[in-house]
Enzyme design. Structure first.
Site, mmCIF file in Angstrom:
data_model
loop_
_atom_site.group_PDB
_atom_site.id
_atom_site.type_symbol
_atom_site.label_atom_id
_atom_site.label_comp_id
_atom_site.label_asym_id
_atom_site.label_seq_id
_atom_site.Cartn_x
_atom_site.Cartn_y
_atom_site.Cartn_z
ATOM 1 N N GLU A 281 4.434 -23.503 8.736
ATOM 2 C CA GLU A 281 3.026 -23.302 9.110
ATOM 3 C C GLU A 281 2.092 -24.034 8.144
ATOM 4 O OE1 GLU A 281 3.282 -19.078 9.440
ATOM 5 O OE2 GLU A 281 3.150 -18.790 7.277
ATOM 6 N N GLY A 283 -1.227 -26.006 6.859
ATOM 7 C CA GLY A 283 -2.656 -25.995 7.153
ATOM 8 C C GLY A 283 -3.287 -27.244 6.565
ATOM 9 N N TYR A 325 -11.895 -23.098 -7.886
ATOM 10 C CA TYR A 325 -10.613 -23.524 -8.476
ATOM 11 C C TYR A 325 -10.757 -24.669 -9.474
ATOM 12 C CZ TYR A 325 -9.387 -21.560 -3.856
ATOM 13 O OH TYR A 325 -9.315 -20.797 -2.729
ATOM 14 N N CYS A 352 -28.901 -21.884 -6.432
ATOM 15 C CA CYS A 352 -29.578 -21.453 -7.651
ATOM 16 C C CYS A 352 -28.597 -21.077 -8.736
ATOM 17 C CB CYS A 352 -30.446 -20.247 -7.341
ATOM 18 S SG CYS A 352 -31.564 -20.570 -6.012
HETATM 19 N N1 LLP Z 1 1.056 -19.642 5.588
HETATM 20 C C1 LLP Z 1 0.545 -18.641 4.866
HETATM 21 C C2 LLP Z 1 1.119 -17.305 4.981
HETATM 22 C C3 LLP Z 1 -0.547 -18.877 4.013
HETATM 23 O O1 LLP Z 1 -1.042 -17.874 3.304
HETATM 24 C C4 LLP Z 1 -1.097 -20.178 3.942
HETATM 25 C C5 LLP Z 1 -2.229 -20.445 3.060
HETATM 26 C C6 LLP Z 1 -0.536 -21.198 4.736
HETATM 27 C C7 LLP Z 1 0.548 -20.894 5.536
HETATM 28 C C8 LLP Z 1 -1.064 -22.599 4.733
HETATM 29 O O2 LLP Z 1 -0.986 -23.199 3.495
HETATM 30 P P1 LLP Z 1 -1.392 -24.752 3.320
HETATM 31 O O3 LLP Z 1 -0.412 -25.583 4.095
HETATM 32 O O4 LLP Z 1 -2.768 -24.910 3.837
HETATM 33 O O5 LLP Z 1 -1.313 -24.986 1.870
HETATM 34 N N2 LLP Z 1 -8.206 -21.679 -0.314
HETATM 35 C C9 LLP Z 1 -7.160 -22.330 -1.076
HETATM 36 C C10 LLP Z 1 -5.842 -22.339 -0.323
HETATM 37 C C11 LLP Z 1 -5.392 -20.956 0.058
HETATM 38 C C12 LLP Z 1 -4.137 -20.963 0.882
HETATM 39 C C13 LLP Z 1 -3.927 -19.648 1.517
HETATM 40 N N3 LLP Z 1 -2.773 -19.555 2.326
HETATM 41 C C14 LLP Z 1 -7.609 -23.752 -1.408
HETATM 42 O O6 LLP Z 1 -8.684 -24.153 -0.978
HETATM 43 O O7 LLP Z 1 -6.913 -24.474 -2.115
#
Ligand code: LLP
Length: 424
Positions: A281, A283, A325, A352
């Protein structure tokens, strides 16, 4: 001499017009801005489709798009057209996916603290799978089953105890984590046994997600190895390896590709005696580099011998990642995308507070002036989706570009949107 912006950070269908102006999906930046204003998120539709196709090929048993990275009806529809399901982590994400026309059976519900309402929504709507995260959730599912008599198809989320090399706020696979059942202390085994023997749960496999923005293959190898052994031990047919593949944000960064990630995971599962269905999965790796954000420069403040602040009309409301981050980004001028960037700046927003920084130490072309269109690339993941209305700023518009055409998928908010839920 400071470098030009690297093409590897730009959406696939980026080019340069004769006058030096950046074009995305065949549409000039200045034309996009005339039509839609700034700040503006611009997504290259064909770029996203290509990444989806790569993911579907790399994980032929099934791949879901982690919708938290960026979600609206258009992207949900697009990834589904390309053969992907959707990972939704809340009732809100599930709602948008369903509203886009994606069938409930192609959704997977996540969450470390799903409410009764969310679980009921999953059952009532026929959501394909639920990823179980805690013993309390098993209790809730059994409670719900007493009235619905409909078992939930589920995976159990395990925490493999693997440290991923990334920011500590986005690692999830280590023992000290709020997510899932720990393998090392026996909790994972107990949860699997309980789920297997529950009439309320149709347990089909395991899930693990060890973190996000992971650059190296090592952590994926270790985690898959643990999962494969566990699935084999308990005779479970499916293994979801989560997401987490990193993407470069800066000129000097690089990461493994979606195809390489798929190969690493399959090599490990193929070396086991069990035949497992391997799913994932992703993202970030689907959408991050498909998009850029375009801002207008509003004011430039030079502090002799200290630094030059360049303030744009966006900020931590459209990209909170630098503030949260300490994430770094590149930046360039839309009208001279191919030119070297000789000036050092600090790019800030309009909020601000001093922490409202978009790029701490950025390079930019040295003829930058107020009114210029400034671009930050690789903003397609966790930018708009983590955005806010802080300072009652209106959220920006999002457009998709393809073959010389643009289409608005999320309109810019209007002042009246700010009162949508204000009932006083
Ligand atoms: N599956 C689960 C259960 C997850 O919690 C996540 C991301 C993904 C898949 C997808 O992960 P990716 O392929 O996008 O790395 N806001 C943070 C990233 C938080 C990720 C949360 N979970 C940032 O901007 O770096």
């Amino acid at each position: 001499m400071a470098e030009r912006i690297s093409r590897a950070l730009l959406p696939d269908n980026t080019s340069v017009a004769d006058d030096g102006m950046a074009t995305f999906g065949g549409v000039r930046t200045d034309d996009l801005v005339t039509q839609f204003g700034t700040p503006l998120f611009v997504y290259d539709e064909d770029h996203i489709r290509k990444r989806c196709q790569e993911a579907v090929k790399a994980f032929p048993d099934g791949v879901s798009y982690a919708s938290k990275a960026f979600l609206c009806k258009a992207i949900a529809k697009l990834v589904h057209e390309e053969g992907m399901g959707l990972d939704v982590a809340t009732i809100g994400e599930a709602y948008i996916a369903l509203q886009s026309g994606v069938p409930a059976s192609d959704l997977t519900l996540h969450g470390n603290n799903k409410s009764m309402e969310e679980l009921r929504y999953a059952v009532d709507n026929g959501i394909g799978k639920v990823v179980i995260d805690s013993f309390d959730e098993i209790d809730k599912i059994e409670h719900l089953y007493a009235t619905t008599r409909k078992p939930i198809k589920a995976l159990v989320r395990v925490t493999p105890g693997v440290e991923a090399y990334t920011h500590k706020y986005v690692t999830t696979g280590q023992v000290d984590s709020k997510f899932g059942f720990t393998v090392q202390n026996g909790q994972a085994g107990k949860a699997i046994e309980r789920a297997k023997s529950s009439g309320a749960i149709d347990l089909i496999g395991l899930h693990a997600h060890i973190g996000s923005q992971i650059f190296t293959s090592d952590s994926f190898r270790k985690s898959t190895d643990i999962l494969v052994n566990l699935a084999e031990h308990f005779g479970l047919p499916e293994l979801c390896v989560g997401g987490g593949l990193g993407v470069p944000y800066l000129n000097d960064e690089s990461s493994i590709s979606i195809s390489e990630w798929g190969r690493i995971v399959h090599d490990i599962s193929n070396s086991s005696s069990a035949t497992l269905k391997i799913t994932s999965e992703p993202g970030r790796s689907i959408v991050a580099s498909s998009a850029v954000t375009i801002y207008t420069v509003g004011t430039i403040k030079e502090i002799e011998g200290v630094r030059t602040y360049v303030a744009v009309d966006g900020g931590m409301h459209d990209n909170p990642r630098p503030a949260l981050y300490g994430s770094d980004y590149e930046t360039f001028l839309a009208r001279s995308i191919n030119e070297p960037r000789e000036q050092k700046i600090t790019l800030v927003g309009k909020h601000c507070e001093s922490g409202d920084v978009l790029v701490k130490e950025g390079d930019i072309q040295d003829d930058l002036v107020v009114g210029d269109l400034l671009v930050t690339p690789v903003t397609g993941a966790y930018g708009h989706s983590m955005g806010s209305n802080y300072n009652k700023v209106l959220r920006p518009a999002v457009v998709f570009v393809q073959g010389g055409k643009s289409r608005l998928v999320l309109r810019r908010e209007e002042l009246s949107d700010l009162l949508n839920s204000d009932v006083a």
